[in-house]
Write an enzyme that holds these catalytic residues in place. Structure first.
Site, PDB file in Angstrom:
ATOM      1  N   SER A   1       7.299   9.633  -6.627  1.00  0.00           N
ATOM      2  CA  SER A   1       7.390   9.128  -5.262  1.00  0.00           C
ATOM      3  C   SER A   1       8.587   8.217  -5.114  1.00  0.00           C
ATOM      4  CB  SER A   1       6.084   8.473  -4.854  1.00  0.00           C
ATOM      5  OG  SER A   1       5.778   7.463  -5.774  1.00  0.00           O
ATOM      6  N   LYS A   2       8.372   7.046  -4.547  1.00  0.00           N
ATOM      7  CA  LYS A   2       9.521   6.202  -4.212  1.00  0.00           C
ATOM      8  C   LYS A   2      10.272   5.655  -5.424  1.00  0.00           C
ATOM      9  CE  LYS A   2       9.175   4.784   0.429  1.00  0.00           C
ATOM     10  NZ  LYS A   2       8.059   5.238   1.194  1.00  0.00           N
ATOM     11  N   ARG A   3       9.559   5.517  -6.538  1.00  0.00           N
ATOM     12  CA  ARG A   3      10.197   4.937  -7.721  1.00  0.00           C
ATOM     13  C   ARG A   3      10.100   5.886  -8.900  1.00  0.00           C
ATOM     14  NH1 ARG A   3      11.599  -0.253  -6.944  1.00  0.00           N
ATOM     15  NH2 ARG A   3      11.054  -0.891  -4.844  1.00  0.00           N
TER      16      ARG A   3
ATOM     17  N   PRO B   1      14.154   2.405  -7.623  1.00  0.00           N
ATOM     18  CA  PRO B   1      14.043   3.367  -6.522  1.00  0.00           C
ATOM     19  C   PRO B   1      14.591   4.741  -6.932  1.00  0.00           C
ATOM     20  CG  PRO B   1      15.077   1.331  -5.766  1.00  0.00           C
ATOM     21  CD  PRO B   1      14.945   1.218  -7.250  1.00  0.00           C
ATOM     22  N   ALA B   2      13.842   5.784  -6.614  1.00  0.00           N
ATOM     23  CA  ALA B   2      14.271   7.143  -6.970  1.00  0.00           C
ATOM     24  C   ALA B   2      15.214   7.672  -5.891  1.00  0.00           C
ATOM     25  CB  ALA B   2      13.052   8.044  -7.123  1.00  0.00           C
TER      26      ALA B   2
END
Ligand code: GLU
Length: 477
Positions: free
Chosen positions: A242-244, A250-251
């Site tokens: 997901s976001k990380r 943070p991805a």
């Protein structure tokens, strides 16, 4: 003519998963000599911003991709949606639904009690003109629903093969809200039809939307594109990314850029998430041109693709080592917070650093000791494993100093030759001479080899550091 789309929603920074989807679109389109349309899917007015759109456009550019048409913005295409909406209205393929949210909740509760899957009942499907007028006179504003036909929907996904779904299992879905806003299923299909998209390539999370989209294409009388649903990106523990990412960062593409990854490495890495060049090929490193030539859907896996940071580091380290000293110096500079007092030292130092550095965000750790004054405790000279104590360290520096002073051609090879001779003449172990020298030259436990280090520092600086190390030891004796 092949035509694909880049349809990001500018509601956040560019996610790595988005970049991967865009890359596959890019590789496929360019490989087919096709066209790419950029379309900002900014119908979520609250969360969409021009800044995020710009960040995504910058990300596309940074990764070395481009597109042929756009940017188009859904927020600027309302007229087109209205026109198609009217068309569907006339043909009776959509209908107004006046159910209140209380009524819909009650309906769902009842279905739950009867152990039925929740699904809109189609209560407003056959409202008469008089009933519609009555609701309207009460000031009720309808949503508009698509009349899902009772038919089997089939498509041949380029990744997943034959997929089918029964229309009777799909509820009449809303395409327009009561405030007039058009919803995703509708805008995406109108746009794909209007822009004559031939291939819809997107994440597997959209697979359950595809039947609805096919029905809408049919209802609009538009040709149905081919679909390709790419495997999801997973964390190492196989949970959905997901976001990380696993490191907690943070991805996003922005973060990879800020950490000092090279776009070539990111592209290579992203392309291999769920795709491989096929049996018989061991190739790991691909340029964009090679990827364009090689990519095909036959070798896209169905299983989720694990995002492994170590693997990205592996690719990045490879590409980083290919760079010239000039280019490396230019790349590391934004990451260094100390004064570079000698450009010639930097030129050699970056080449040494590149042998061990994985991304430019690490540059400080591999370069700081080349510049300015180094600080360290004399305890660092003591290394029981190498049988070096303070006295031996002092002896090593005292012996090396005149030898190094006498080196005429100051380069790694020459320095190595002289120091090896010294070791031999003294009948000691390598480490007994080299450890104290490493400490004096770098003040670090881990560094490049002594001769490379001395070569990079230059004669004057190297000798000054050795003398200083020696002074430190003498002072404490
Ligand atoms: N804007 C959608 C997304 O970002 C695009 C979906 C699609 O490709 O149809 O998920």
């Amino acid at each position: 003519m092949t035509k694909v789309r880049f349809p990001p929603s500018p509601t956040g920074p560019m996610h790595i998963g988005t970049a991967r989807t865009l890359l596959v679109n890019f590789l496929f389109a360019r490989g087919q000599n096709g066209k790419i349309v950029f379309r900002s899917e900014d119908t979520d007015r609250q969360r969409s911003t021009p800044e995020f759109e710009k960040e995504i456009l910058d990300g596309i550019n940074w990764l070395g991709m481009d597109f042929d048409e756009g940017p188009f913005r859904q927020s600027e295409r309302n007229e087109i949606y209205e026109r198609h909406f009217e068309q569907l209205k006339k043909s009776g393929k959509i209908y107004p639904c006046f159910c209140t949210s209380a009524e819909l909740t009650a309906e769902r509760e009842e279905q739950k009690m009867k152990k039925l899957p929740p699904k809109y009942s189609g209560k407003c499907r056959e409202l008469s003109a008089a009933e519609i007028q009555k609701f309207e006179s009460e000031g009720r504003k309808p949503v508009w629903r698509f009349r899902v036909p009772d038919e089997r929907i089939e498509f041949d996904d380029l990744v997943r093969g034959e997929i089918s779904e029964e229309g009777k299992n799909i509820a009449d879905f809303v395409i327009r809200k009561s405030d007039g806003q058009f919803l995703y299923h509708f805008t995406v299909v109108v746009d794909d039809a209007d822009m004559v998209i031939t291939h819809v390539i997107r994440g597997e999370d959209h697979i359950s939307n595809t039947s609805k989209h096919i029905l809408l294409f049919e209802a609009l009388g538009a040709p149905i594109p081919r679909f390709a649903h790419l495997p999801l990106l997973l964390n190492k523990d196989r949970s959905k990314m997901s976001k990380r990412d696993e490191s907690g960062k943070p991805a996003t593409i922005e973060r990879l850029k800020n950490d000092g990854y090279l776009p070539e490495a990111v592209v290579n890495f992203l392309a291999l998430l769920g795709w491989n060049p096929g049996e018989g090929s061991e190739q790991e490193f691909f340029s964009m041109e090679e990827l364009i030539r090689e990519f095909d859907f036959r070798h896209v896996a169905k299983a989720g693709a694990v995002f492994d940071l170590e693997r990205l580091n592996f690719f990045n380290a490879h590409y980083l080592r290919q760079l010239s000293a000039e280019k490396l110096a230019e790349c590391v500079k934004p990451f260094l917070d100390f004064n570079i007092d000698d450009e010639a030292v930097l030129g050699k130092a970056v080449k040494l650093a590149a042998e061990r550095m994985k991304f430019f965000g690490e540059a400080h750790d591999f370069l700081h000791y080349f510049f300015g004054e180094i600080e360290f405790e004399t305890a660092l000279f003591e290394n029981p494993k190498m049988k070096v104590d303070r006295a031996k360290a002092r002896f090593a520096l005292e012996q090396s100093l005149p030898i190094l002073e006498g080196v005429k051609n100051w380069n790694a090879e020459e320095i190595q030759k002289k120091l090896r001779e010294l070791v031999e003449n003294l009948g000691v172990k390598n480490g007994e001479i080299l450890w104290p020298l490493r400490v004096a030259l770098t003040g670090e436990q881990f560094s490049p080899g002594v001769w490379e280090m001395a070569d990079a520092l230059g004669k004057e600086k190297s000798l000054a550091r050795i003398r200083k190390g020696l002074d430190k030891l003498k002072k404490e004796d």
